[in-house]
Write a protein that holds these residues in place. Structure first.
Motif, PDB file in Angstrom:
ATOM      1  N   LYS A   1      -5.837  -5.642   3.713  1.00 47.54           N
ATOM      2  CA  LYS A   1      -6.267  -4.325   3.250  1.00 47.54           C
ATOM      3  C   LYS A   1      -5.455  -3.208   3.901  1.00 47.54           C
ATOM      4  CE  LYS A   1     -10.529  -3.543   2.033  1.00 47.54           C
ATOM      5  NZ  LYS A   1     -10.391  -3.665   0.575  1.00 47.54           N
TER       6      LYS A   1
ATOM      7  N   THR B   1     -16.789  -4.459 -11.856  1.00 54.05           N
ATOM      8  CA  THR B   1     -15.564  -4.063 -11.175  1.00 54.05           C
ATOM      9  C   THR B   1     -15.340  -4.961  -9.964  1.00 54.05           C
ATOM     10  OG1 THR B   1     -16.757  -2.426  -9.833  1.00 54.05           O
ATOM     11  CG2 THR B   1     -15.713  -1.635 -11.881  1.00 54.05           C
TER      12      THR B   1
ATOM     13  N   ASN C   1      -6.961   2.351  -3.042  1.00 53.13           N
ATOM     14  CA  ASN C   1      -7.397   0.983  -3.325  1.00 53.13           C
ATOM     15  C   ASN C   1      -7.463   0.747  -4.834  1.00 53.13           C
ATOM     16  OD1 ASN C   1      -7.777   0.287  -0.609  1.00 53.13           O
ATOM     17  ND2 ASN C   1      -9.852   1.108  -0.604  1.00 53.13           N
ATOM     18  N   THR C   2      -6.961  -0.385  -5.255  1.00 46.05           N
ATOM     19  CA  THR C   2      -7.033  -0.749  -6.667  1.00 46.05           C
ATOM     20  C   THR C   2      -8.439  -1.240  -7.008  1.00 46.05           C
ATOM     21  OG1 THR C   2      -4.700  -1.270  -6.972  1.00 46.05           O
ATOM     22  CG2 THR C   2      -6.246  -2.449  -8.371  1.00 46.05           C
ATOM     23  N   VAL C   3      -8.966  -0.777  -8.125  1.00 47.15           N
ATOM     24  CA  VAL C   3     -10.247  -1.232  -8.655  1.00 47.15           C
ATOM     25  C   VAL C   3      -9.976  -1.848 -10.019  1.00 47.15           C
ATOM     26  CG1 VAL C   3     -12.572  -0.583  -9.384  1.00 47.15           C
ATOM     27  CG2 VAL C   3     -11.507   0.581  -7.425  1.00 47.15           C
TER      28      VAL C   3
ATOM     29  N   ARG D   1       0.824  -1.217   0.000  1.00 46.87           N
ATOM     30  CA  ARG D   1       0.000   0.000   0.000  1.00 46.87           C
ATOM     31  C   ARG D   1       0.854   1.262   0.000  1.00 46.87           C
ATOM     32  NH1 ARG D   1      -5.137   1.434   0.467  1.00 46.87           N
ATOM     33  NH2 ARG D   1      -5.896  -0.681   0.887  1.00 46.87           N
TER      34      ARG D   1
ATOM     35  N   ILE E   1      -6.361 -10.041  -7.825  1.00 46.70           N
ATOM     36  CA  ILE E   1      -7.375 -10.072  -6.762  1.00 46.70           C
ATOM     37  C   ILE E   1      -6.969 -11.176  -5.791  1.00 46.70           C
ATOM     38  CG2 ILE E   1      -9.815 -10.393  -6.219  1.00 46.70           C
ATOM     39  CD1 ILE E   1      -9.399 -10.016  -9.768  1.00 46.70           C
TER      40      ILE E   1
ATOM     41  N   HIS F   1      -2.923  -2.642  -1.419  1.00 46.17           N
ATOM     42  CA  HIS F   1      -3.990  -1.920  -2.122  1.00 46.17           C
ATOM     43  C   HIS F   1      -4.851  -2.850  -2.959  1.00 46.17           C
ATOM     44  CE1 HIS F   1      -1.624  -2.295  -5.899  1.00 46.17           C
ATOM     45  NE2 HIS F   1      -0.593  -2.155  -5.085  1.00 46.17           N
ATOM     46  N   LEU F   2      -4.477  -4.127  -3.042  1.00 42.87           N
ATOM     47  CA  LEU F   2      -5.187  -5.057  -3.911  1.00 42.87           C
ATOM     48  C   LEU F   2      -6.548  -5.441  -3.329  1.00 42.87           C
ATOM     49  CD1 LEU F   2      -2.213  -7.427  -4.821  1.00 42.87           C
ATOM     50  CD2 LEU F   2      -3.190  -5.590  -6.231  1.00 42.87           C
ATOM     51  N   PRO F   3      -7.542  -5.719  -4.183  1.00 39.39           N
ATOM     52  CA  PRO F   3      -8.848  -6.161  -3.692  1.00 39.39           C
ATOM     53  C   PRO F   3      -8.743  -7.525  -3.007  1.00 39.39           C
ATOM     54  CG  PRO F   3      -8.947  -5.549  -6.032  1.00 39.39           C
ATOM     55  CD  PRO F   3      -7.505  -5.591  -5.644  1.00 39.39           C
TER      56      PRO F   3
ATOM     57  N   GLY G   1     -13.301  -4.442  -6.359  1.00 40.21           N
ATOM     58  CA  GLY G   1     -12.666  -3.393  -5.570  1.00 40.21           C
ATOM     59  C   GLY G   1     -13.550  -2.155  -5.589  1.00 40.21           C
TER      60      GLY G   1
ATOM     61  N   ASP H   1     -14.008  -7.169  -0.327  1.00 40.47           N
ATOM     62  CA  ASP H   1     -14.443  -6.528  -1.566  1.00 40.47           C
ATOM     63  C   ASP H   1     -15.416  -7.395  -2.348  1.00 40.47           C
ATOM     64  OD1 ASP H   1     -12.846  -4.020  -1.595  1.00 40.47           O
ATOM     65  OD2 ASP H   1     -11.178  -5.435  -1.512  1.00 40.47           O
TER      66      ASP H   1
END
Length: 337
Positions: free
Chosen positions: A259, A89, A80-82, A74, A233, A263-265, A91, A293
């Motif tokens: 989390k 989507t 946060n990554t989407v 992070r 993910i 930053h990954l979902p 995230g 997520d």
């Protein structure tokens, strides 16, 4: 190392600094925010002069990253990554709901379940075509035929396909047909497969290994991201402990820890965690409550006669009722389904 640039940094200055850092053999991964730009530096950063970097007027901070994972960290990527998948989507504020059978058994089965879960509100269709099983005598999936049936279910419903790939040869042959490629728990540290997954751009759903630590999971994600594919993910699917009543022990604290660190979902698989259908709904609600997520849930019209994992699958009508509950839990936290 992370270099934080303030809003005064011009594109020309960023480009010049990037080129300068690359002369030291480092690679630079920029993240552009509204008020600042963050440069993630990977390589032998010991050669870089921290004071020299701070002397530049547009440099706010120079930070060391102590953890072995860099791109998944992070600190490298505060937001946060989407991940975009077709019109869906993973995230962000909208929960990703992935549902379907453990394995594809027939066209009627997979298309019917796809229609049921979509009507209930699912955004993705899961289904195993290539099945890694503990016993060589168990049903191994319909293989390529199963993937073709998944594509027919997508054509009928529009739901993106989530399915597992077990080898580099399968990845090379079939990745264009899959919307989200799952790398299962048994392959979490198949480093050659992870490296190959880093060479494509398709989203990768990476499941936590049976006894893997959180750091080991993030390092596996790092293998994929180091190859250039940042669409990763993470999935908490339960870990092996001394307890034998459930199939695995669901580690919901891992969602919170990951989390904070990355930053990954992060999504949760309550079906494989518990291995018991009557626990799936409550564990799904708990996963959403702690901030996951999304969830990936096994759904089957006739679990008693399923060829794989029927004991942990819920019926479509129970899934529809669960979706109503998840919407209410998500709403409390200003999220949607």
């Amino acid at each position: 190392m992370v270099i934080v640039l303030n809003a005064s940094a011009t594109p020309e200055q960023i480009e010049k600094l990037t080129q300068e850092l690359e002369t030291y053999g480092c690679s630079v991964w920029p993240t552009h925010g509204q008020f600042q730009t963050i440069l993630g530096i990977v390589g032998d950063t010991g050669k870089l002069d921290r004071d020299y970097l701070l002397s530049k007027m547009y440099v706010d901070k120079v930070l060391s990253v102590q953890e072995p994972y860099k791109k998944a960290n992070r600190t490298f990527h505060p937001e946060n990554t989407v991940i975009n998948v077709d019109s869906q989507t993973i995230g962000g504020n909208k929960l990703a709901i992935i549902a379907g059978p453990c394995s594809v058994e027939s066209r009627e089965q997979i298309v019917g379940i796809a229609q049921d879960v979509k009507a209930a509100g699912a955004g993705f269709l899961r289904g195993g075509a290539f099945k890694p099983r503990s016993s060589p005598y168990s049903f191994q999936g319909l293989q390529a035929e199963g993937l073709e049936l998944l594509k027919q279910a997508k054509q009928a419903t529009g739901l993106p396909i989530v399915t597992e790939i077990m080898s580099i040869s399968q990845l090379e042959q079939y990745h264009e047909d899959i919307d989200v490629i799952q790398i299962g728990a048994r392959n979490m540290q198949n480093f050659d497969l992870l490296k190959a997954a880093g060479q494509i751009t398709k989203p990768i759903l990476l499941k936590r290994g049976l006894s893997a630590t959180i750091e080991e999971l993030l390092m596996s994600a790092e293998y994929i991201m180091a190859g250039g594919n940042e669409n990763v993910i993470l999935c908490e699917r339960g870990i092996r402990t001394f307890e034998t009543y459930t199939r695995n022990t669901l580690d919901l604290s891992a969602v919170l820890a990951i989390k904070r660190l990355s930053h990954l979902p992060v999504i949760v698989d309550p079906s494989h965690a518990a291995g018991l259908w009557w626990m799936v709904e409550s564990l799904s609600k708990a996963a959403v409550a702690v901030g996951a997520d999304g969830v990936i849930i096994e759904v089957h019209q006739d679990p008693s006669n399923a060829k794989c994992d029927g004991q942990q699958s819920i019926k479509p009508e129970r899934f529809a009722a669960l979706m109503n509950s998840l919407r209410e839990i998500a709403r409390i936290d200003n999220r949607t389904v």
